[in-house]
Write an enzyme that holds these catalytic residues in place. Structure first.
Site, PDB file in Angstrom:
ATOM      1  N   LYS A 138       1.730  -0.745  -0.732  1.00 26.21           N
ATOM      2  CA  LYS A 138       2.361  -1.252  -1.952  1.00 26.21           C
ATOM      3  C   LYS A 138       1.446  -0.868  -3.096  1.00 26.21           C
ATOM      4  O   LYS A 138       0.334  -1.396  -3.204  1.00 26.21           O
ATOM      5  CB  LYS A 138       2.537  -2.772  -1.898  1.00 26.21           C
ATOM      6  CG  LYS A 138       3.131  -3.285  -3.194  1.00 26.21           C
ATOM      7  CD  LYS A 138       3.310  -4.784  -3.276  1.00 26.21           C
ATOM      8  CE  LYS A 138       3.997  -5.072  -4.614  1.00 26.21           C
ATOM      9  NZ  LYS A 138       3.806  -6.443  -5.065  1.00 26.21           N
TER      10      LYS A 138
ATOM     11  N   TYR B 156      -2.017  -3.491   0.211  1.00 24.71           N
ATOM     12  CA  TYR B 156      -1.509  -3.864  -1.122  1.00 24.71           C
ATOM     13  C   TYR B 156      -2.615  -3.530  -2.113  1.00 24.71           C
ATOM     14  O   TYR B 156      -3.675  -4.153  -2.119  1.00 24.71           O
ATOM     15  CB  TYR B 156      -1.172  -5.354  -1.120  1.00 24.71           C
ATOM     16  CG  TYR B 156      -0.659  -5.929  -2.422  1.00 24.71           C
ATOM     17  CD1 TYR B 156      -0.207  -5.123  -3.468  1.00 24.71           C
ATOM     18  CD2 TYR B 156      -0.600  -7.305  -2.614  1.00 24.71           C
ATOM     19  CE1 TYR B 156       0.276  -5.673  -4.640  1.00 24.71           C
ATOM     20  CE2 TYR B 156      -0.116  -7.868  -3.783  1.00 24.71           C
ATOM     21  CZ  TYR B 156       0.313  -7.045  -4.799  1.00 24.71           C
ATOM     22  OH  TYR B 156       0.781  -7.601  -5.972  1.00 24.71           O
TER      23      TYR B 156
END
Lengths: 312, 312, 312, 312
Positions: free
Chosen positions: D175, D145
Site C-alpha cells: 500500500k 504499508y
C-alpha cells in the site's frame, strides 16, 4: 484543587531514564533490574524516569510496561528519591490505563508524551489529550514530555502550560527534550511554579543558566553531569564547560556510529559490563565488531577513565 | 602565515547587523545612514556586521553592496570599533569580488555564508568554497557565517574549523546563527583560538555560559543584551535571565505577526521613528494597519519603556 | 494586453537544460558550445532551457550569464525551435537585468525561480516578485519555475496562476520540478490556457497522463523520453513505462553515487566524451576513480547501449 | 514455500479504508457498522482495508482493534470480495498479536506499517521487523504499508521488496501512500509479481499509468475513482483527468479547512448522514459551525451532486 503533596512536590539531583534489559529471546530480563539499579545509584543518580524513550517504552506492550514499572518500584523504592513513570503511548486509552496503574503502585510522578503518528495540530487538542491522561492519576504529580524532533509536534510549550494549568490540577512541569533553548527560557520565566527538567545529555549547562532544576540523562553520565552542575553552582563556568564537554564527546561518538537513543545507551552499558541485551526491532541491534569499534572510540575519548570521576 | 594584526584581532562589546534603508522607490536611501549609525551607537552597540541577512544583502546587486559597505565605513569608522562586511552571495565569483572590495576599503573583518541553492554536501567542498572566498582578502580577519536553518547545510562546524584552519590563514571565528547549542559548545572547546559570536537575539545567555565572546543582534536590543552580559559577568544569573527574557518577548511578538528577519527589524525601527522603508520583495512589506498592530503588541510587552534602559 | 505572438506561443518536442561547460580554470568554456549543441540535437532534443539549475546559473555572475545566454542564441538559433532563458537569481534587481537582456537578444521565452534564501511566505509577495521580473521583458513569453524542494517555497502553484494571470500579461506557463503530482494536476485543469512542462527526468509519464506538454530533461535522456511520449501517445502504456524505467535506472545510479543535479549531468556528459569540465564549488567535483565507478554503473544498467535508441 | 492460495491471491475493484465509528462517549459504535458497510457497497467499493490510518487504528487498544476487525468480518464477509486487516502498531509484540488474530478470524489479507517513533534506519532492521509481524500469520497474504510522510521512514521500497521476498513467503504487495511516484514506478517494474495499491485519494491516475492495480480511498470517492479507472482503461485520458479532478477538489477543501486524515473523512461521512461521530483526541473534533462551513464548501464544488454519479 491541587493536593498538598503535589503542591510541595520537588526533585533534587539527577534523574536517569534507564534502558529496559532484554534477554536473548527479546523478553524483559527482570533478573537484571536489581544490579542495574545498584549501578545507577553508584553513578550518582538520585531519581528514575522509567519507561521512557531510552527504556523502549513504545516497543513494549501495555502489560510489559506495567510489569517493568512494578519492578523498578520494587528495586528502586529504597534506593531513589523519586520514581517517575512515563505513560505515553499511541493513544489515550492505553496511556490512561498506564497512568492509573502507575498511581496504584505508588509512583512519585507520571509523565506523558503525545502520539507521534496522528499528532495534535491545535493547542486545545494537545491540552485536552494530555489532560485526559493526567485525569487517570488524580493524586500523582504530572509532567509533560516534549520531544518534538521525534513527535513532530510544533506547538508552543509555554502556551501549553498557560492553558493546561487550570485544566490539569496535578501538572508540575516539563521534560524538555528539544534543541530549542528559547522555548525552555520562555517556560521558565512564564511558569516559575513549574519544575523544568532538561531531557538531554548535552545541554545541561544551557539549561542550568536558564534555571532548569535537573536533567534526565544516561546513568553513565551521572558523575559528569553532577560535576557540571556542581561547578556551575560554584560559579566556575569554565570547569562546568569542561565537564559537559565530556558528555558532548560521548554524543559525538554516538553520532559517528549512527547509534539510536536506546541502542546507543544499551551498547555503552554493555561495554560497562551490564548484560542489558539488544534493543527490540526496528531499532538496530549491534554486531560484535560494531561493539568492539564502539569500545575503541570510547577508549579514545577517555570514557572509561572519566565516567566515574567525582568533582573534588 | 597569519599576519600579526590578524593574530591579535579581537572584538569587544555587542555587534549589530543593520538593516539597509530603502526609499519609496526601493533604492538604497544613503541619506539615512548617518543618523541611523548615530542611533545604533546610542543603543550601546560597539561594532557593525554590515550586509548581513538583516541587511537584505542577498536582495541587492554586487554594486549596491559595495556602495552600502562604503557608506557604512564612511559613517561608522569614527563611531564603531570594528566593521565586519558580510560577502556571502550565491557563488564564489561575486563573493570574491566583494571580499576584495571589503579589504580595499579597510573593513576590519569579512564574513561569508555558503550558497543556499546548490549547497555543499561534503566538508571538503564547503571548506574549499569558503577558502576561495577568503583568499580574495588575504589581509583581513575572516569569519564563517553559519545559519543552517536558512541554508540547509548540515555539516559539523567544529569539523569545518579543524579542516579550515590550515587552509585559511585569516580565519578568526564564527557567526553562529543556529538553534544547535551543542554545536557551538563543541567549537568553543575544540577551537579556543577562534572568536565565537552568537548570531541571534534570544540565545545570548546560553552562548555566554558556553564561552561566546559576543552576539550579533538587532540594535534596538543593544541595552537589553548588554545588560544580560553585564549581569552574567557579575554572576547574577537571575537578572541575566530577566534581561534576556525581554528579547524573547520581542521575538514572541515577531512570531505572532509572522515577521521575517529583515521585515521585522525594519518595522520595529520604523516604530522607533527611523524611516528605513520597506524590505525588498519577496520579503513581505507591512501595511499601515499591520504596523499599528505591531505598535500595540510592542506597547503591551513594554518595549518602548525598556529598550533604552541601562543596567544600574 | 498580451501580444499576438505570445498568445499563439507554443512548444513542441523535448526541452533540455544544458550544463555550462567550464574549463580547467573554472571559467566558461565558450569553445565547447557549438559541438555540445550539435550533440543535444542528435539526442532528439528540440528546445533549450538555458542557465537553469543544471546550467549552474546561480554559480555564475550576471555578466557570465548574459554571455552564456548570447552564446546559446548564437549556436542554437538555427538548431532549435525555442530557446528559453532562465533569469532567476537571489533578487529582482539582477533578474530584471537578465530578463531585459534575454528579450534584447531575442530569447523565445524567459523563466524565473524565486529566491531560496529569503523566500516569499505570502502568495501576493510571490506574485509581485515574479511580476516585477516579468515586467522587464514585456514582449517575451514568461514561465514560472517551481522547484520547491530547493527553494523551500510551499505556496500553491494553482493559486499563483489564478492571481498572476491578470498581473503578468506575458505569463504562459510553468516549469514544474517538484514531486507533487496533485499540484500539477490542479494547475492543468484550472489553467488549460497555460503550458505545463515537467522539469524532471523521471516523472514524464505521470506528467503526460495529466496533460503536460513536454519535459525539461538531460539531453542524454532525449531518446528515452521521446520514446516514452511516443509510446504513450500511441496508447502503449506498457512500453511507455519500460522506456521511462531507463530514466529511473539512471536516477538510481545518480542517487547511489550521491551526485548533485549539475555535477551528475556533467559527469555523464564527460562519460559520453564531452569535455564539459567540473562544476563550480561548492558543488562537488568528481575524482577520476569516482568517474570510473560511474562508468561501471552506467555500463551495468546498459546506458551506453540504450541512450541513443530510437523507438521504431 | 508460498501456499497456493497466496500465490494466486489477487484483488479487483476499489478498496476503502473505513473510519471507525465512535459514539458520544468516544467508544466504538458497533451498531453503525452494518449500515455503514451497506453505504460503502453502494459507493461502488469492492474491498475493505480495516483498522488503517483513516480507521484511527493507532488511537485504539489492541482489544478494540480485534473487536473492530471481527465486526467488519461479520458485516463485510458477504458484501465484499476481500477484507484486509491492518495490524501496524508501535511495536512488533502487539502487531504479531493482531496478525495472528486477523488470520484466526479469516481475514483475506493483512498489512503492516512500521513504527513512527523509533523508526527503522537500516533496511535489514526494517525487513526483519516486518518479517517478524508477517510470521505471525503464516497463511495470510501480507502487504507492506508505506506512508513515509507520517512515519519518517526514508528507505527505498524497491530495495525492501528485493530483500523481503525471500524472507516473507506471504508477501504479496504494497500500500503506497506517499507522494513519490518514481518510487512506485521502480517497485512496479522491479517486482511485477507484487500487487501495488495506491493509498491516496488523488494520485490514482498517476498510479494507473504506472501499473497499479487499485487504490485504497475514502468510500465517498468510490464512484469518482471507479470512473477514473474506467475512463483510463478505455483510453479516454481526458475524461480520466476530469474524474480524478473531483477527488482533487475534495482534497483542496480538506486542506483549506486543515482537516486531518481521519477527522476529514469522518466529517464528510457525517455530512452524508452517517453518525460516525468525532475522531479520538489528539485528532481535532469538529464544531457545528466548522461542519456547516464544510457543507458549504462541499456544495460549492458540487460534491453532493457528483459523488454518486456513475460513468455511463
Amino acid at each position: 484543587m491541587t493536593s498538598p503533596n503535589i503542591a510541595s512536590w520537588t526533585i533534587n539531583g539527577l534523574v536517569t531514564a534507564p534502558v529496559t534489559p532484554f534477554n536473548e529471546n527479546g523478553n524483559v530480563n527482570f533478573d537484571l533490574f536489581d544490579s542495574y539499579a545498584g549501578q545507577i545509584k553508584d553513578h550518582g543518580i538520585k531519581n528514575l524516569f522509567v519507561n521512557g524513550t531510552t527504556g523502549e517504552a513504545l516497543s513494549m506492550t501495555v502489560d510489559e510496561r506495567k510489569s517493568v514499572a512494578e519492578k523498578w518500584m520494587e528495586v528502586g523504592k529504597s534506593r531513589f528519591e523519586k520514581i517517575i513513570v512515563h505513560v505515553g503511548t499511541g493513544n489515550y486509552m492505553e496511556s490512561m490505563q498506564l497512568a492509573k496503574h502507575a498511581e496504584s503502585i505508588g509512583a512519585d510522578g507520571i509523565a506523558c508524551v503525545a502520539p507521534s503518528y496522528l499528532i495534535p495540530l491545535r493547542m486545545e487538542d494537545y491540552v485536552n489529550y494530555i489532560a485526559k491522561v493526567a485525569s487517570a492519576a488524580p493524586n500523582t504529580a504530572f509532567f509533560l514530555y516534549d520531544i518534538n524532533f521525534l513527535t513532530g509536534i510544533n506547538l508552543s510549550v509555554t502556551e501549553f502550560f498557560k492553558k493546561a494549568k487550570s485544566q490539569i490540577p496535578t501538572l508540575k512541569g516539563l521534560k524538555h527534550t528539544s534543541p530549542q533553548l528559547d522555548s525552555i527560557h520562555r517556560v521558565l520565566t512564564d511558569h516559575p511554579d513549574m519544575i523544568m527538567m532538561m531531557g538531554t545529555n548535552d545541554l545541561f549547562l544551557e539549561g542550568l543558566v536558564l534555571g532548569c532544576k535537573t536533567t534526565i540523562c544516561d546513568s553513565f553520565l551521572g558523575h559528569v553531569l553532577s560535576n557540571t552542575k556542581e561547578a556551575f553552582d560554584k560559579g566556575d563556568v569554565g570547569r562546568a564547560r569542561a565537564c559537559q564537554k565530556r558528555a558532548l564527546d560521548l554524543m559525538t561518538v554516538r553520532r559517528q556510529m549512527e547509534l539510536t537513543v536506546p541502542g546507543g545507551s544499551k551498547a555503552i552499558l554493555r561495554c560497562l559490563g551490564l548484560a542489558v541485551g539488544q534493543p527490540r526491532l526496528p531499532v538496530a541491534p549491534m554486531t560484535e565488531s560494531e561493539e568492539n569499534l564502539l569500545k575503541e572510540f570510547l577508549k579514545e575519548i577517555g570514557f572509561f577513565e572519566w565516567y566515574m570521576e567525582k568533582l573534588q
